[in-house]
Design an enzyme around this catalytic site. Structure first.
Site, PDB file in Angstrom:
ATOM      1  N   ARG A  67       1.546  -4.809   5.938  1.00 13.38           N
ATOM      2  CA  ARG A  67       1.048  -4.031   5.428  1.00 13.38           C
ATOM      3  C   ARG A  67       1.834  -2.673   5.372  1.00 13.38           C
ATOM      4  NH1 ARG A  67      -5.320  -2.270   4.417  1.00 13.38           N
ATOM      5  NH2 ARG A  67      -4.769  -0.479   3.114  1.00 13.38           N
ATOM      6  N   ASP A  69       0.945  -1.152   0.020  1.00 12.82           N
ATOM      7  CA  ASP A  69      -0.124  -0.051   0.079  1.00 12.82           C
ATOM      8  C   ASP A  69       0.923   1.249  -0.204  1.00 12.82           C
ATOM      9  OD1 ASP A  69      -2.328   1.403  -0.069  1.00 12.82           O
ATOM     10  OD2 ASP A  69      -2.516   1.394   2.158  1.00 12.82           O
ATOM     11  N   ARG A 110       0.002   8.783  -9.889  1.00 13.26           N
ATOM     12  CA  ARG A 110      -0.084   7.678  -9.177  1.00 13.26           C
ATOM     13  C   ARG A 110       0.747   6.326  -9.884  1.00 13.26           C
ATOM     14  NH1 ARG A 110      -3.545   7.378  -5.379  1.00 13.26           N
ATOM     15  NH2 ARG A 110      -4.088   5.172  -5.729  1.00 13.26           N
ATOM     16  N   SER A 120      -7.014  -5.703  -6.037  1.00  9.82           N
ATOM     17  CA  SER A 120      -8.428  -6.256  -5.292  1.00  9.82           C
ATOM     18  C   SER A 120      -9.543  -5.940  -6.123  1.00  9.82           C
ATOM     19  CB  SER A 120      -8.666  -5.314  -3.751  1.00  9.82           C
ATOM     20  OG  SER A 120      -9.183  -4.266  -4.208  1.00  9.82           O
ATOM     21  N   THR A 121     -10.533  -6.656  -5.834  1.00 13.44           N
ATOM     22  CA  THR A 121     -11.864  -6.628  -6.336  1.00 13.44           C
ATOM     23  C   THR A 121     -12.303  -4.951  -6.638  1.00 13.44           C
ATOM     24  OG1 THR A 121     -12.212  -8.713  -5.714  1.00 13.44           O
ATOM     25  CG2 THR A 121     -13.781  -7.804  -6.661  1.00 13.44           C
ATOM     26  N   GLU A 122     -11.901  -4.583  -5.493  1.00 17.48           N
ATOM     27  CA  GLU A 122     -12.110  -2.946  -5.137  1.00 17.48           C
ATOM     28  C   GLU A 122     -11.730  -2.127  -6.337  1.00 17.48           C
ATOM     29  OE1 GLU A 122     -11.667  -4.962  -2.383  1.00 17.48           O
ATOM     30  OE2 GLU A 122     -14.025  -5.364  -1.781  1.00 17.48           O
ATOM     31  N   ASN A 123     -10.409  -2.402  -6.609  1.00 17.04           N
ATOM     32  CA  ASN A 123      -9.585  -1.685  -7.306  1.00 17.04           C
ATOM     33  C   ASN A 123     -10.251  -1.406  -9.029  1.00 17.04           C
ATOM     34  OD1 ASN A 123      -6.456  -2.916  -5.958  1.00 17.04           O
ATOM     35  ND2 ASN A 123      -7.604  -1.027  -5.550  1.00 17.04           N
TER      36      ASN A 123
END
Ligand code: FPP
Length: 251
Positions: free
Chosen positions: A190, A22, A35, A67-70
């Site tokens: 992390r 992260d 980014r 991640s799925t959220e990405n």
């Protein structure tokens, strides 16, 4: 930082280390860059983590790469991440083979763009006989997705009469997850200072030691992995037992 490495007890290594990479975006922003610049510089950190783990004798490293959220990120960033992944995989397969490292992947892989999926499968195929360490990429992965899939699979098996619901054990559940056959991580790291699990390996980290490093992922170097392993070795792992019980077990 060779001295940090020499302090590690090789007899008490975590077999499996999971890493939430992260802080790429924030690292880039601090430098006034887009980014994607952070993600590109994150690749060197991936190399450092993999090399350090293999050199010291860790058996499995799982990296949360996407991640799925990405998918909710700006389209250009998602595309850049996927391109980076394909390019990196193609370039690094030789190095993986040279270092006897096997590549694996967990997640809803079929939903990846065709090109990324193909390079991933090629990388897995070309390294499948390597035995020194397994590098697991979590791609289009989320723990809730994986758990729901396992639940549906076991429910179907029960409905079909192949298993009695009361006989469903932790082993059955483990085997229905995409990490089947991989030992649970004993250490999860992390970076970026955030103290969250973010839908990563929720079932598998039941007893893992959690290590939150106050650095951004592109800054991650071998000594950070050594430090995390030393922290892990200095903490007492009790599995719900008392300290006395653990001491007696070691006698
Ligand atoms: C998190 O930083 C990082 C990612 C979502 C992607 C990680 C990808 C790489 C390092 C690319 C190469 C990977 C492999 C395995 C070859 P963030 O974007 O969430 O940073 P932020 O929290 O500061 O926004």
């Amino acid at each position: 930082m060779e001295d940090l490495k020499s302090l590690i007890d090789k007899e008490k290594l975590p077999r499996h280390i999971a890493i939430i990479m992260d802080g790429n975006g924030r690292w880039a922003k601090l430098r006034g860059k887009p980014r994607v610049f952070g993600h590109r510089n994150g690749v060197q950190a991936v190399r450092e983590a993999t090399e350090a783990a293999a050199e010291i004798g860790v058996e499995y490293v799982t990296l949360y790469a996407f991640s799925t959220e990405n998918w909710g990120r700006p389209k250009a960033e998602v595309n850049a991440l996927m391109t980076l992944l394909v390019g990196t995989l193609r370039k690094e397969v030789k190095t993986l083979n040279k270092n006897n490292i096997r590549l694996k992947a967990i997640g809803d892989l079929k939903q990846l763009p065709e090109k990324s999926y193909q390079s991933l499968m090629e990388g897995i195929e070309e390294t499948k006989n390597n035995t020194r360490m397994t590098l697991v990429l979590a791609l289009n992965y989320s723990a809730k997705w994986e758990i729901m899939r396992a639940v549906r699979q076991l429910a179907q098996e029960a409905k079909d009469g192949n298993i009695n619901p009361t006989d469903i054990s932790e082993k059955h559940f483990d085997d229905a997850l995409s990490t089947k056959g991989i030992p649970h991580p004993e250490l999860m790291i992390r970076t970026s200072g955030e103290k969250r699990i973010s839908n990563f390996l929720l079932w598998q980290i039941a007893y893992a030691e959690l290590c939150f490093l106050p650095i951004f992922w592109p800054e991650f170097r071998k000594e950070h992995l050594y430090q995390a392993i030393l922290d892990f070795q200095n903490r007492e792992r009790r599995f719900g037992k008392t300290g006395d019980q653990i001491a007696r077990e070691g006698e």
